[in-house]
Design a protein around this motif. Structure first.
Motif, PDB file in Angstrom:
ATOM      1  N   PHE A 199     -40.591  24.968  39.131  1.00  0.00           N
ATOM      2  CA  PHE A 199     -41.791  24.141  38.943  1.00  0.00           C
ATOM      3  C   PHE A 199     -41.793  22.992  39.945  1.00  0.00           C
ATOM      4  O   PHE A 199     -42.806  22.712  40.602  1.00  0.00           O
ATOM      5  N   LYS A 200     -40.660  22.327  40.067  1.00  0.00           N
ATOM      6  CA  LYS A 200     -40.557  21.175  40.970  1.00  0.00           C
ATOM      7  C   LYS A 200     -40.795  21.583  42.427  1.00  0.00           C
ATOM      8  O   LYS A 200     -41.407  20.832  43.205  1.00  0.00           O
ATOM      9  N   ALA A 201     -40.364  22.780  42.806  1.00  0.00           N
ATOM     10  CA  ALA A 201     -40.548  23.246  44.181  1.00  0.00           C
ATOM     11  C   ALA A 201     -42.033  23.382  44.515  1.00  0.00           C
ATOM     12  O   ALA A 201     -42.481  22.994  45.605  1.00  0.00           O
ATOM     13  N   VAL A 202     -42.808  23.903  43.581  1.00  0.00           N
ATOM     14  CA  VAL A 202     -44.252  24.049  43.815  1.00  0.00           C
ATOM     15  C   VAL A 202     -44.924  22.682  43.805  1.00  0.00           C
ATOM     16  O   VAL A 202     -45.793  22.395  44.639  1.00  0.00           O
ATOM     17  N   MET A 203     -44.531  21.810  42.883  1.00  0.00           N
ATOM     18  CA  MET A 203     -45.123  20.474  42.804  1.00  0.00           C
ATOM     19  C   MET A 203     -44.812  19.673  44.063  1.00  0.00           C
ATOM     20  O   MET A 203     -45.677  18.947  44.578  1.00  0.00           O
ATOM     21  N   ASP A 204     -43.592  19.779  44.568  1.00  0.00           N
ATOM     22  CA  ASP A 204     -43.233  19.059  45.791  1.00  0.00           C
ATOM     23  C   ASP A 204     -44.044  19.568  46.984  1.00  0.00           C
ATOM     24  O   ASP A 204     -44.379  18.797  47.897  1.00  0.00           O
ATOM     25  N   LYS A 205     -44.359  20.857  46.991  1.00  0.00           N
ATOM     26  CA  LYS A 205     -45.115  21.440  48.101  1.00  0.00           C
ATOM     27  C   LYS A 205     -46.566  20.965  48.107  1.00  0.00           C
ATOM     28  O   LYS A 205     -47.117  20.635  49.164  1.00  0.00           O
ATOM     29  N   TYR A 206     -47.188  20.901  46.928  1.00  0.00           N
ATOM     30  CA  TYR A 206     -48.619  20.601  46.859  1.00  0.00           C
ATOM     31  C   TYR A 206     -48.932  19.169  46.447  1.00  0.00           C
ATOM     32  O   TYR A 206     -50.077  18.718  46.578  1.00  0.00           O
ATOM     33  N   GLY A 207     -47.947  18.439  45.937  1.00  0.00           N
ATOM     34  CA  GLY A 207     -48.198  17.061  45.524  1.00  0.00           C
ATOM     35  C   GLY A 207     -48.759  16.988  44.117  1.00  0.00           C
ATOM     36  O   GLY A 207     -48.998  18.009  43.464  1.00  0.00           O
ATOM     37  N   PRO A 208     -48.997  15.744  43.637  1.00  0.00           N
ATOM     38  CA  PRO A 208     -49.507  15.558  42.277  1.00  0.00           C
ATOM     39  C   PRO A 208     -50.854  16.254  42.032  1.00  0.00           C
ATOM     40  O   PRO A 208     -51.132  16.708  40.925  1.00  0.00           O
ATOM     41  N   GLU A 209     -51.675  16.305  43.075  1.00  0.00           N
ATOM     42  CA  GLU A 209     -52.989  16.968  42.926  1.00  0.00           C
ATOM     43  C   GLU A 209     -53.352  17.665  44.226  1.00  0.00           C
ATOM     44  O   GLU A 209     -53.228  17.103  45.309  1.00  0.00           O
ATOM     45  N   HIS A 210     -53.816  18.903  44.088  1.00  0.00           N
ATOM     46  CA  HIS A 210     -54.109  19.733  45.252  1.00  0.00           C
ATOM     47  C   HIS A 210     -55.532  20.249  45.155  1.00  0.00           C
ATOM     48  O   HIS A 210     -55.967  20.747  44.117  1.00  0.00           O
ATOM     49  N   THR A 211     -56.289  20.124  46.274  1.00  0.00           N
ATOM     50  CA  THR A 211     -57.657  20.627  46.328  1.00  0.00           C
ATOM     51  C   THR A 211     -57.649  22.104  46.719  1.00  0.00           C
ATOM     52  O   THR A 211     -57.030  22.481  47.726  1.00  0.00           O
ATOM     53  N   LEU A 212     -58.346  22.915  45.941  1.00  0.00           N
ATOM     54  CA  LEU A 212     -58.424  24.349  46.217  1.00  0.00           C
ATOM     55  C   LEU A 212     -59.507  24.626  47.248  1.00  0.00           C
ATOM     56  O   LEU A 212     -60.656  24.211  47.061  1.00  0.00           O
ATOM     57  N   CYS A 213     -59.157  25.296  48.305  1.00  0.00           N
ATOM     58  CA  CYS A 213     -60.121  25.653  49.346  1.00  0.00           C
ATOM     59  C   CYS A 213     -60.579  27.081  49.104  1.00  0.00           C
ATOM     60  O   CYS A 213     -59.779  28.024  49.239  1.00  0.00           O
ATOM     61  N   GLN A 214     -61.827  27.257  48.717  1.00  0.00           N
ATOM     62  CA  GLN A 214     -62.337  28.583  48.401  1.00  0.00           C
ATOM     63  C   GLN A 214     -62.610  29.373  49.680  1.00  0.00           C
ATOM     64  O   GLN A 214     -62.984  28.827  50.683  1.00  0.00           O
TER      65      GLN A 214
END
Length: 214
Positions: A199-214
């Motif tokens: 979980f921490k690995a994904v959170m560290d990669k994208y940060g507290p909040e990540h914008t989804l690019c469609q």
């Protein structure tokens, strides 16, 4: 046989088939009804073939297919779907969704569930997440999903750490919460081996909040 030919030639026969096909064409699968669309087609075909002697089931099926196909599920290629694939090492997770009318649904499934997408005219594209046995299945409107937020916060009851990913719409409303499921044999706060690090690995990669690019 002559009677069957006569029936095919009568206007009444044509009107009957037209009415039944109109009933079939009027059916528009909703979000939750989409998986049962094929069964609905079968029922319509059975009604027509039983109501009109001499008309074979295969002929009815061909007529029904010509009136409009069911939404086709294809392999997921959405931004949300791709991000969720990166979370498969989380293992067993708890899926939580809150209905504003007053209900909360919680269930568990492995994060490596299968993915597919389908579109509903006027509503947008949906990402389907389903276990192989279909005992778990959910649909998320990816046109409305705009951001994904990650958090590691203490639980309101017990104080243990909750590892949560939240899918949000444009206004910031939570569409779906996905949190690590603790080991039931050990109790809250005791997660399966490797889950917290994943979980921490994904959170560290994208940060507290990540914008989804469609």
């Amino acid at each position: 046989r002559s009677m069957r030919v006569a029936m095919h030639a009568t206007p009444i026969f044509a009107l009957l088939v037209a009415a039944l096909l109109a009933q079939a064409s009027a059916f528009t699968p909703s979000l939750l009804a989409a998986p049962s669309h094929a069964r609905h087609q079968g029922r319509i075909a059975t009604k027509i073939s039983s109501a009109v002697p001499g008309l074979r089931f295969s002929q009815v099926a061909q007529l029904r297919m010509a009136s409009g196909p069911a939404p086709e599920k294809v392999e997921a290629t959405t931004a949300l779907g791709n991000l969720l694939k990166e979370c498969k090492e989380w293992g067993l997770v708890r899926w939580v969704t809150v209905n504003p009318s007053g209900s909360v649904l919680e269930t568990t499934a492995d994060m490596s569930v299968g993915q597919s997408t389908f579109s509903v005219p006027g509503k947008g594209q949906y990402l389907t997440l389903a276990s192989p046995d279909k005992l778990f299945e959910c649909h998320i409107n990816v046109d409305k999903a705009k951001t994904v937020a990650f958090s590691q916060d203490p639980a309101k009851v017990g104080g243990h750490t909750l590892h949560v990913m939240r899918v949000k719409d444009e206004a910031g409303a939570i569409m779906m919460s996905i949190m690590l499921q603790y080991d039931p044999a050990k109790g809250p706060g005791n997660y399966f081996e490797g889950a917290e690090a994943a979980f921490k690995a994904v959170m560290d990669k994208y940060g507290p909040e990540h914008t989804l690019c469609q």
